[in-house]
Motif scaffolding. Structure first.
Motif, PDB file in Angstrom:
ATOM      1  N   ASP A 199      22.626  95.534 -31.587  1.00 24.94           N
ATOM      2  CA  ASP A 199      22.368  94.196 -31.050  1.00 24.94           C
ATOM      3  C   ASP A 199      20.897  93.810 -31.194  1.00 24.94           C
ATOM      4  O   ASP A 199      20.579  92.631 -31.372  1.00 24.94           O
ATOM      5  CB  ASP A 199      22.796  94.118 -29.585  1.00 24.94           C
ATOM      6  N   CYS A 200      20.007  94.795 -31.120  1.00 27.08           N
ATOM      7  CA  CYS A 200      18.597  94.513 -31.385  1.00 27.08           C
ATOM      8  C   CYS A 200      18.424  94.020 -32.820  1.00 27.08           C
ATOM      9  O   CYS A 200      17.658  93.082 -33.084  1.00 27.08           O
ATOM     10  CB  CYS A 200      17.748  95.763 -31.159  1.00 27.08           C
ATOM     11  N   GLY A 201      19.145  94.648 -33.733  1.00 23.56           N
ATOM     12  CA  GLY A 201      19.089  94.212 -35.124  1.00 23.56           C
ATOM     13  C   GLY A 201      19.583  92.786 -35.292  1.00 23.56           C
ATOM     14  O   GLY A 201      19.010  91.997 -36.059  1.00 23.56           O
ATOM     15  N   LYS A 202      20.643  92.438 -34.567  1.00 22.92           N
ATOM     16  CA  LYS A 202      21.167  91.071 -34.629  1.00 22.92           C
ATOM     17  C   LYS A 202      20.144  90.077 -34.081  1.00 22.92           C
ATOM     18  O   LYS A 202      19.994  88.970 -34.613  1.00 22.92           O
ATOM     19  CB  LYS A 202      22.467  90.979 -33.835  1.00 22.92           C
ATOM     20  N   PHE A 203      19.459  90.487 -33.016  1.00 27.99           N
ATOM     21  CA  PHE A 203      18.449  89.611 -32.424  1.00 27.99           C
ATOM     22  C   PHE A 203      17.316  89.350 -33.418  1.00 27.99           C
ATOM     23  O   PHE A 203      16.899  88.198 -33.622  1.00 27.99           O
ATOM     24  CB  PHE A 203      17.896  90.247 -31.151  1.00 27.99           C
ATOM     25  N   GLU A 204      16.819  90.405 -34.039  1.00 28.02           N
ATOM     26  CA  GLU A 204      15.728  90.243 -35.005  1.00 28.02           C
ATOM     27  C   GLU A 204      16.169  89.405 -36.197  1.00 28.02           C
ATOM     28  O   GLU A 204      15.395  88.588 -36.717  1.00 28.02           O
ATOM     29  CB  GLU A 204      15.241  91.615 -35.460  1.00 28.02           C
TER      30      GLU A 204
ATOM     31  N   ILE B 127      16.135  85.733 -35.176  1.00 29.63           N
ATOM     32  CA  ILE B 127      14.770  85.197 -35.175  1.00 29.63           C
ATOM     33  C   ILE B 127      14.320  84.899 -36.608  1.00 29.63           C
ATOM     34  O   ILE B 127      13.736  83.842 -36.890  1.00 29.63           O
ATOM     35  CB  ILE B 127      13.793  86.193 -34.519  1.00 29.63           C
ATOM     36  N   ALA B 128      14.606  85.826 -37.511  1.00 27.81           N
ATOM     37  CA  ALA B 128      14.211  85.633 -38.913  1.00 27.81           C
ATOM     38  C   ALA B 128      14.886  84.399 -39.510  1.00 27.81           C
ATOM     39  O   ALA B 128      14.264  83.643 -40.272  1.00 27.81           O
ATOM     40  CB  ALA B 128      14.562  86.877 -39.725  1.00 27.81           C
ATOM     41  N   ARG B 129      16.154  84.170 -39.164  1.00 28.22           N
ATOM     42  CA  ARG B 129      16.861  82.988 -39.685  1.00 28.22           C
ATOM     43  C   ARG B 129      16.238  81.699 -39.159  1.00 28.22           C
ATOM     44  O   ARG B 129      16.088  80.727 -39.908  1.00 28.22           O
ATOM     45  CB  ARG B 129      18.343  83.052 -39.304  1.00 28.22           C
TER      46      ARG B 129
ATOM     47  N   THR C 163      11.875 101.635 -28.965  1.00 29.77           N
ATOM     48  CA  THR C 163      11.098 101.115 -30.089  1.00 29.77           C
ATOM     49  C   THR C 163      11.688  99.809 -30.608  1.00 29.77           C
ATOM     50  O   THR C 163      10.961  98.845 -30.895  1.00 29.77           O
ATOM     51  CB  THR C 163      11.050 102.152 -31.228  1.00 29.77           C
ATOM     52  N   ARG C 164      13.016  99.765 -30.708  1.00 23.83           N
ATOM     53  CA  ARG C 164      13.662  98.554 -31.212  1.00 23.83           C
ATOM     54  C   ARG C 164      13.515  97.389 -30.240  1.00 23.83           C
ATOM     55  O   ARG C 164      13.349  96.238 -30.655  1.00 23.83           O
ATOM     56  CB  ARG C 164      15.145  98.829 -31.484  1.00 23.83           C
ATOM     57  N   LEU C 165      13.569  97.669 -28.938  1.00 23.91           N
ATOM     58  CA  LEU C 165      13.394  96.602 -27.960  1.00 23.91           C
ATOM     59  C   LEU C 165      11.983  96.027 -28.039  1.00 23.91           C
ATOM     60  O   LEU C 165      11.781  94.812 -27.942  1.00 23.91           O
ATOM     61  CB  LEU C 165      13.678  97.126 -26.556  1.00 23.91           C
ATOM     62  N   ARG C 166      11.003  96.895 -28.216  1.00 22.19           N
ATOM     63  CA  ARG C 166       9.627  96.419 -28.360  1.00 22.19           C
ATOM     64  C   ARG C 166       9.469  95.581 -29.625  1.00 22.19           C
ATOM     65  O   ARG C 166       8.722  94.590 -29.644  1.00 22.19           O
ATOM     66  CB  ARG C 166       8.662  97.606 -28.370  1.00 22.19           C
ATOM     67  N   ALA C 167      10.176  95.959 -30.677  1.00 16.65           N
ATOM     68  CA  ALA C 167      10.132  95.174 -31.912  1.00 16.65           C
ATOM     69  C   ALA C 167      10.746  93.793 -31.693  1.00 16.65           C
ATOM     70  O   ALA C 167      10.261  92.787 -32.229  1.00 16.65           O
ATOM     71  CB  ALA C 167      10.864  95.915 -33.031  1.00 16.65           C
ATOM     72  N   CYS C 168      11.808  93.740 -30.892  1.00 23.29           N
ATOM     73  CA  CYS C 168      12.426  92.449 -30.576  1.00 23.29           C
ATOM     74  C   CYS C 168      11.449  91.561 -29.811  1.00 23.29           C
ATOM     75  O   CYS C 168      11.337  90.356 -30.075  1.00 23.29           O
ATOM     76  CB  CYS C 168      13.689  92.662 -29.740  1.00 23.29           C
ATOM     77  N   ALA C 169      10.747  92.149 -28.843  1.00 19.59           N
ATOM     78  CA  ALA C 169       9.772  91.382 -28.074  1.00 19.59           C
ATOM     79  C   ALA C 169       8.651  90.871 -28.970  1.00 19.59           C
ATOM     80  O   ALA C 169       8.199  89.729 -28.837  1.00 19.59           O
ATOM     81  CB  ALA C 169       9.204  92.243 -26.947  1.00 19.59           C
ATOM     82  N   ALA C 170       8.208  91.716 -29.904  1.00 18.02           N
ATOM     83  CA  ALA C 170       7.152  91.303 -30.827  1.00 18.02           C
ATOM     84  C   ALA C 170       7.637  90.170 -31.733  1.00 18.02           C
ATOM     85  O   ALA C 170       6.895  89.223 -32.024  1.00 18.02           O
ATOM     86  CB  ALA C 170       6.694  92.494 -31.664  1.00 18.02           C
ATOM     87  N   ALA C 171       8.887  90.267 -32.180  1.00 12.54           N
ATOM     88  CA  ALA C 171       9.444  89.218 -33.031  1.00 12.54           C
ATOM     89  C   ALA C 171       9.507  87.890 -32.281  1.00 12.54           C
ATOM     90  O   ALA C 171       9.196  86.829 -32.835  1.00 12.54           O
ATOM     91  CB  ALA C 171      10.836  89.621 -33.514  1.00 12.54           C
TER      92      ALA C 171
END
Length: 205
Positions: free
Chosen positions: A102-107, A110-112, A157-165
């Motif tokens: 789900d983190c991947g889906k979130f990122e 955002i990219a889209r 790590t993935r959650l932090r990446a989501c927050a950064a995105a």
């Protein structure tokens, strides 16, 4: 991985009719983090973090006219301990994998939005809500992480990446609306801009 964990076996016995009571107990046990090790037998770490939810499962069981037995479990040898530990770990690993997906889906979402240049407050608020959901989910899963699985670190790590995105997207929304000709520092709906749109995207642990 932590091996010196005490466990409890949970044996809920609920009348089959009406079925809603059995379903309620089953759902609560899953919410608690308990995992089935054989038909009608669940296992859970004997830790304070699980106690309140476990008591709630007992209340639901008794409300349905059932019996809720909680028994301290002391495996006699390493293979016996592994049966319990591996059953619990397997469910937790699957949960972390679902979270990371789900983190991947979130990122990707955002990219889209960035690719489409969809820089609106409405979209930003929707993504903030999605990140808040991920944070709540992470806290629930982390509470069950008594085995200190490596998958939990990956999830962090993935959650932090989501927050950064989301921080990066929020900055672009701010710039797009702030720099719009004649906008005067307000969004399309007249909502005043926040001084720092990043204020809502930190992990806040």
């Amino acid at each position: 991985m932590t091996d010196d964990i005490s466990w409890v076996l949970i044996l809920p016995q609920v009348p089959s009719d009406p079925s809603r009571h059995r379903v309620a107990v089953w759902r609560q046990l899953r919410k608690t983090g308990a995992v089935p090790v054989s038909p009608g037998v669940w296992v859970l770490p004997a830790a304070p973090a699980f106690q309140a939810d476990l008591e709630r499962a007992g209340e639901l069981c008794r409300k349905g006219g059932g019996v809720f037995a909680v028994i301290d479990a002391s495996p006699r040898d390493a293979p016996s301990a592994a049966v319990i530990r591996d059953a619990f770990a397997s469910v937790r690993v699957d949960e972390w994998a679902e979270f990371v997906a789900d983190c991947g889906k979130f990122e990707a979402e955002i990219a889209r939005e960035i690719q489409k240049r969809k820089f609106t407050f409405a979209e930003l608020e929707e993504e903030e809500q999605s990140l808040d959901r991920l944070r709540r989910w992470y806290r629930d899963l982390k509470k069950r992480d008594v085995l200190e699985l490596p998958e939990a670190k990956t999830a962090d790590t993935r959650l932090r990446a989501c927050a950064a995105a989301l921080d990066g997207y929020a900055e672009q929304v701010y710039q797009a609306i702030h720099d719009a000709p004649g906008d005067g520092g307000s969004g399309p709906s007249g909502t005043a801009l926040r001084d720092s749109p990043q204020g809502h995207t930190g992990l806040g642990e």
